[in-house]
Design a protein around this motif. Structure first.
Motif, PDB file in Angstrom:
ATOM      1  N   ASN A 107      19.504  -4.527 -22.125  1.00 62.92           N
ATOM      2  CA  ASN A 107      19.308  -3.115 -22.466  1.00 62.92           C
ATOM      3  C   ASN A 107      18.139  -2.921 -23.418  1.00 62.92           C
ATOM      4  OD1 ASN A 107      21.150  -1.657 -20.895  1.00 62.92           O
ATOM      5  ND2 ASN A 107      22.827  -2.205 -22.240  1.00 62.92           N
ATOM      6  N   ASN A 108      17.918  -3.878 -24.334  1.00 65.55           N
ATOM      7  CA  ASN A 108      16.754  -3.793 -25.207  1.00 65.55           C
ATOM      8  C   ASN A 108      15.461  -3.851 -24.401  1.00 65.55           C
ATOM      9  OD1 ASN A 108      17.104  -3.590 -28.214  1.00 65.55           O
ATOM     10  ND2 ASN A 108      18.625  -5.157 -27.791  1.00 65.55           N
ATOM     11  N   LEU A 109      15.430  -4.680 -23.355  1.00 69.61           N
ATOM     12  CA  LEU A 109      14.231  -4.749 -22.508  1.00 69.61           C
ATOM     13  C   LEU A 109      14.011  -3.427 -21.777  1.00 69.61           C
ATOM     14  CD1 LEU A 109      14.391  -8.324 -20.925  1.00 69.61           C
ATOM     15  CD2 LEU A 109      13.148  -7.546 -22.960  1.00 69.61           C
ATOM     16  N   LEU A 110      15.084  -2.846 -21.245  1.00 66.76           N
ATOM     17  CA  LEU A 110      14.944  -1.562 -20.551  1.00 66.76           C
ATOM     18  C   LEU A 110      14.517  -0.454 -21.515  1.00 66.76           C
ATOM     19  CD1 LEU A 110      17.999  -1.560 -18.098  1.00 66.76           C
ATOM     20  CD2 LEU A 110      15.616  -2.174 -17.624  1.00 66.76           C
ATOM     21  N   GLU A 111      15.097  -0.447 -22.727  1.00 71.41           N
ATOM     22  CA  GLU A 111      14.716   0.555 -23.726  1.00 71.41           C
ATOM     23  C   GLU A 111      13.236   0.423 -24.088  1.00 71.41           C
ATOM     24  OE1 GLU A 111      17.355   0.070 -27.035  1.00 71.41           O
ATOM     25  OE2 GLU A 111      19.088   0.823 -25.913  1.00 71.41           O
ATOM     26  N   ASN A 112      12.774  -0.809 -24.293  1.00 67.67           N
ATOM     27  CA  ASN A 112      11.358  -1.021 -24.616  1.00 67.67           C
ATOM     28  C   ASN A 112      10.465  -0.539 -23.482  1.00 67.67           C
ATOM     29  OD1 ASN A 112      11.849  -2.096 -27.117  1.00 67.67           O
ATOM     30  ND2 ASN A 112      11.196  -4.166 -26.607  1.00 67.67           N
ATOM     31  N   ALA A 113      10.836  -0.894 -22.245  1.00 62.67           N
ATOM     32  CA  ALA A 113      10.021  -0.499 -21.099  1.00 62.67           C
ATOM     33  C   ALA A 113       9.969   1.018 -20.957  1.00 62.67           C
ATOM     34  CB  ALA A 113      10.573  -1.138 -19.826  1.00 62.67           C
ATOM     35  N   ALA A 114      11.092   1.689 -21.180  1.00 62.12           N
ATOM     36  CA  ALA A 114      11.121   3.155 -21.078  1.00 62.12           C
ATOM     37  C   ALA A 114      10.365   3.802 -22.229  1.00 62.12           C
ATOM     38  CB  ALA A 114      12.570   3.649 -21.050  1.00 62.12           C
ATOM     39  N   THR A 121      12.729 -10.668 -14.567  1.00 61.23           N
ATOM     40  CA  THR A 121      11.539 -10.094 -15.188  1.00 61.23           C
ATOM     41  C   THR A 121      11.650  -8.580 -15.221  1.00 61.23           C
ATOM     42  OG1 THR A 121      10.322 -10.056 -13.097  1.00 61.23           O
ATOM     43  CG2 THR A 121      10.018 -11.988 -14.483  1.00 61.23           C
ATOM     44  N   VAL A 122      11.239  -8.019 -16.349  1.00 60.73           N
ATOM     45  CA  VAL A 122      11.177  -6.573 -16.519  1.00 60.73           C
ATOM     46  C   VAL A 122       9.706  -6.244 -16.761  1.00 60.73           C
ATOM     47  CG1 VAL A 122      11.894  -4.602 -17.917  1.00 60.73           C
ATOM     48  CG2 VAL A 122      13.505  -6.469 -17.477  1.00 60.73           C
ATOM     49  N   THR A 123       9.132  -5.408 -15.889  1.00 60.27           N
ATOM     50  CA  THR A 123       7.704  -5.097 -15.943  1.00 60.27           C
ATOM     51  C   THR A 123       7.517  -3.589 -16.001  1.00 60.27           C
ATOM     52  OG1 THR A 123       7.316  -7.018 -14.515  1.00 60.27           O
ATOM     53  CG2 THR A 123       5.473  -5.496 -14.806  1.00 60.27           C
ATOM     54  N   ASN A 124       6.601  -3.161 -16.870  1.00 59.48           N
ATOM     55  CA  ASN A 124       6.264  -1.738 -16.949  1.00 59.48           C
ATOM     56  C   ASN A 124       4.777  -1.566 -17.188  1.00 59.48           C
ATOM     57  OD1 ASN A 124       7.417  -2.632 -19.784  1.00 59.48           O
ATOM     58  ND2 ASN A 124       5.895  -1.050 -20.190  1.00 59.48           N
ATOM     59  N   ALA A 125       4.222  -0.466 -16.668  1.00 57.20           N
ATOM     60  CA  ALA A 125       2.817  -0.139 -16.913  1.00 57.20           C
ATOM     61  C   ALA A 125       2.672   0.322 -18.355  1.00 57.20           C
ATOM     62  CB  ALA A 125       2.362   0.969 -15.957  1.00 57.20           C
ATOM     63  N   VAL A 126       1.526   0.017 -18.955  1.00 54.95           N
ATOM     64  CA  VAL A 126       1.245   0.462 -20.321  1.00 54.95           C
ATOM     65  C   VAL A 126      -0.066   1.233 -20.337  1.00 54.95           C
ATOM     66  CG1 VAL A 126       2.542  -1.366 -21.487  1.00 54.95           C
ATOM     67  CG2 VAL A 126       0.163  -1.748 -20.894  1.00 54.95           C
ATOM     68  N   SER A 148      12.402   0.553 -33.887  1.00 59.97           N
ATOM     69  CA  SER A 148      12.622  -0.270 -35.076  1.00 59.97           C
ATOM     70  C   SER A 148      11.751  -1.516 -35.113  1.00 59.97           C
ATOM     71  CB  SER A 148      14.090  -0.697 -35.125  1.00 59.97           C
ATOM     72  OG  SER A 148      14.398  -1.502 -33.999  1.00 59.97           O
ATOM     73  N   GLY A 149      11.216  -1.930 -33.960  1.00 60.91           N
ATOM     74  CA  GLY A 149      10.477  -3.184 -33.930  1.00 60.91           C
ATOM     75  C   GLY A 149      11.402  -4.395 -33.936  1.00 60.91           C
ATOM     76  N   LEU A 150      12.651  -4.194 -33.551  1.00 58.89           N
ATOM     77  CA  LEU A 150      13.628  -5.295 -33.537  1.00 58.89           C
ATOM     78  C   LEU A 150      14.047  -5.702 -32.125  1.00 58.89           C
ATOM     79  CD1 LEU A 150      15.975  -4.223 -36.473  1.00 58.89           C
ATOM     80  CD2 LEU A 150      14.407  -6.169 -36.430  1.00 58.89           C
ATOM     81  N   GLY A 151      13.756  -4.888 -31.132  1.00 62.11           N
ATOM     82  CA  GLY A 151      14.259  -5.122 -29.777  1.00 62.11           C
ATOM     83  C   GLY A 151      13.954  -6.492 -29.223  1.00 62.11           C
ATOM     84  N   LEU A 152      12.682  -6.895 -29.204  1.00 68.77           N
ATOM     85  CA  LEU A 152      12.324  -8.186 -28.627  1.00 68.77           C
ATOM     86  C   LEU A 152      12.774  -9.351 -29.495  1.00 68.77           C
ATOM     87  CD1 LEU A 152       8.811  -7.471 -27.064  1.00 68.77           C
ATOM     88  CD2 LEU A 152      11.019  -7.686 -25.905  1.00 68.77           C
ATOM     89  N   ALA A 153      12.858  -9.145 -30.812  1.00 69.45           N
ATOM     90  CA  ALA A 153      13.383 -10.200 -31.687  1.00 69.45           C
ATOM     91  C   ALA A 153      14.848 -10.459 -31.358  1.00 69.45           C
ATOM     92  CB  ALA A 153      13.229  -9.802 -33.151  1.00 69.45           C
ATOM     93  N   THR A 176      -2.672  -1.956 -16.251  1.00 60.85           N
ATOM     94  CA  THR A 176      -2.180  -3.099 -17.014  1.00 60.85           C
ATOM     95  C   THR A 176      -0.675  -2.961 -17.171  1.00 60.85           C
ATOM     96  OG1 THR A 176      -4.254  -3.296 -18.215  1.00 60.85           O
ATOM     97  CG2 THR A 176      -2.336  -4.324 -19.224  1.00 60.85           C
ATOM     98  N   GLY A 177       0.017  -4.076 -17.025  1.00 62.17           N
ATOM     99  CA  GLY A 177       1.465  -4.075 -17.186  1.00 62.17           C
ATOM    100  C   GLY A 177       1.897  -5.056 -18.258  1.00 62.17           C
ATOM    101  N   PHE A 178       3.014  -4.751 -18.874  1.00 58.65           N
ATOM    102  CA  PHE A 178       3.655  -5.652 -19.835  1.00 58.65           C
ATOM    103  C   PHE A 178       4.879  -6.220 -19.145  1.00 58.65           C
ATOM    104  CE2 PHE A 178       6.764  -6.488 -23.234  1.00 58.65           C
ATOM    105  CZ  PHE A 178       6.021  -7.334 -24.035  1.00 58.65           C
ATOM    106  N   GLU A 179       5.020  -7.545 -19.174  1.00 60.21           N
ATOM    107  CA  GLU A 179       6.122  -8.184 -18.483  1.00 60.21           C
ATOM    108  C   GLU A 179       6.868  -9.111 -19.427  1.00 60.21           C
ATOM    109  OE1 GLU A 179       6.044  -9.406 -14.167  1.00 60.21           O
ATOM    110  OE2 GLU A 179       5.684 -11.332 -15.165  1.00 60.21           O
ATOM    111  N   CYS A 180       8.169  -9.019 -19.388  1.00 56.52           N
ATOM    112  CA  CYS A 180       9.033  -9.921 -20.133  1.00 56.52           C
ATOM    113  C   CYS A 180       9.886 -10.674 -19.122  1.00 56.52           C
ATOM    114  CB  CYS A 180       9.922  -9.154 -21.108  1.00 56.52           C
ATOM    115  SG  CYS A 180      10.996 -10.240 -22.057  1.00 56.52           S
ATOM    116  N   GLU A 181       9.762 -11.996 -19.149  1.00 58.76           N
ATOM    117  CA  GLU A 181      10.529 -12.829 -18.221  1.00 58.76           C
ATOM    118  C   GLU A 181      11.592 -13.605 -18.993  1.00 58.76           C
ATOM    119  OE1 GLU A 181       8.756 -15.430 -14.979  1.00 58.76           O
ATOM    120  OE2 GLU A 181       9.378 -16.900 -16.507  1.00 58.76           O
ATOM    121  N   LEU A 182      12.832 -13.427 -18.566  1.00 57.29           N
ATOM    122  CA  LEU A 182      13.937 -14.209 -19.103  1.00 57.29           C
ATOM    123  C   LEU A 182      14.222 -15.298 -18.099  1.00 57.29           C
ATOM    124  CD1 LEU A 182      16.348 -11.311 -20.151  1.00 57.29           C
ATOM    125  CD2 LEU A 182      14.513 -12.361 -21.494  1.00 57.29           C
ATOM    126  N   SER A 183      14.273 -16.528 -18.557  1.00 58.00           N
ATOM    127  CA  SER A 183      14.594 -17.643 -17.690  1.00 58.00           C
ATOM    128  C   SER A 183      15.891 -18.264 -18.159  1.00 58.00           C
ATOM    129  CB  SER A 183      13.458 -18.671 -17.715  1.00 58.00           C
ATOM    130  OG  SER A 183      13.748 -19.736 -16.835  1.00 58.00           O
TER     131      SER A 183
END
Length: 196
Positions: free
Chosen positions: A98-105, A125-130, A155-160, A185-192
């Motif tokens: 949910n933090n990834l979705l909130e950041n992307a939105a 992977t969660v990808t969004n245009a920036v 807050s700047g805490l989501g990805l942490a 340009t897109g920002f992508e966060c991949e969880l493995s």
């Protein structure tokens, strides 16, 4: 405060009450993230019971879209994939995802969809245009209270929080910049999350 604001008739009073309400909303968001960080610090990510992450992701995406009706999310599981079993705590995974979705939105380009891809080997992977420049060293966004260039609340805490929880699940989080099909340009966060 909302009830009081509804009773105010003077424009100056109404303006002050709106500022107080906005400050209270920001404080509430910060408190929510600090509680999530506290739970992450307590080590809630690991579990000995397997959970179907594909079903959980679908449920979380549906729930997120109900509460964020302006966000468009495209879910792309691997062709033929029906399950993705991993030994993770479902509540901890839900907080991270949910933090990834909130950041992307919040930080993504509003008219562009958020893409969630799920591969059979456990990569999500969660990808969004920036539309704003990203820091060349994307790993700075893993740091607590570090945010990109935005005037939007956060807050700047989501990805942490995500990084901490995914590490507890024996997984990794990779941040990258990608070129999207429309040349944005897109920002992508991949969880493995490899099988244990």
């Amino acid at each position: 405060m909302e009830l009081l604001a509804d009773q105010l008739t003077e424009p100056d009073d109404r303006s002050r009450s709106d500022r107080v309400l906005e400050a209270l909303r920001r404080l509430s968001l910060m408190l929510e993230k600090l509680l999530q960080l506290s739970r992450a610090e307590a080590g809630i990510g690991a579990s000995s019971t397997s959970v179907d992450l594909l079903a959980l992701v679908k449920l979380l995406v549906e729930s997120f879209q109900r509460s964020h009706q302006t966000a468009t999310i495209e879910l792309r599981p691997s062709p033929g994939q029906s399950v993705l079993m991993r030994a993770v705590d479902p509540d901890a995974f839900a907080i991270a995802f949910n933090n990834l979705l909130e950041n992307a939105a919040r930080y993504g380009t509003a008219e562009r969809p958020i893409t969630v891809a799920i591969s059979a080997d456990g990569r999500i992977t969660v990808t969004n245009a920036v539309s704003v420049p990203l820091d060349p060293d994307l790993d700075v966004y893993r740091a607590r209270f570090r945010r990109g260039q935005t005037s939007k609340p956060g807050s700047g805490l989501g990805l942490a929080i995500v990084d901490k929880l995914i590490a507890q699940m024996d997984g990794t989080m990779i941040l990258r910049t990608v070129k999207l099909p429309d040349e944005r340009t897109g920002f992508e966060c991949e969880l493995s999350l490899p099988p244990r």
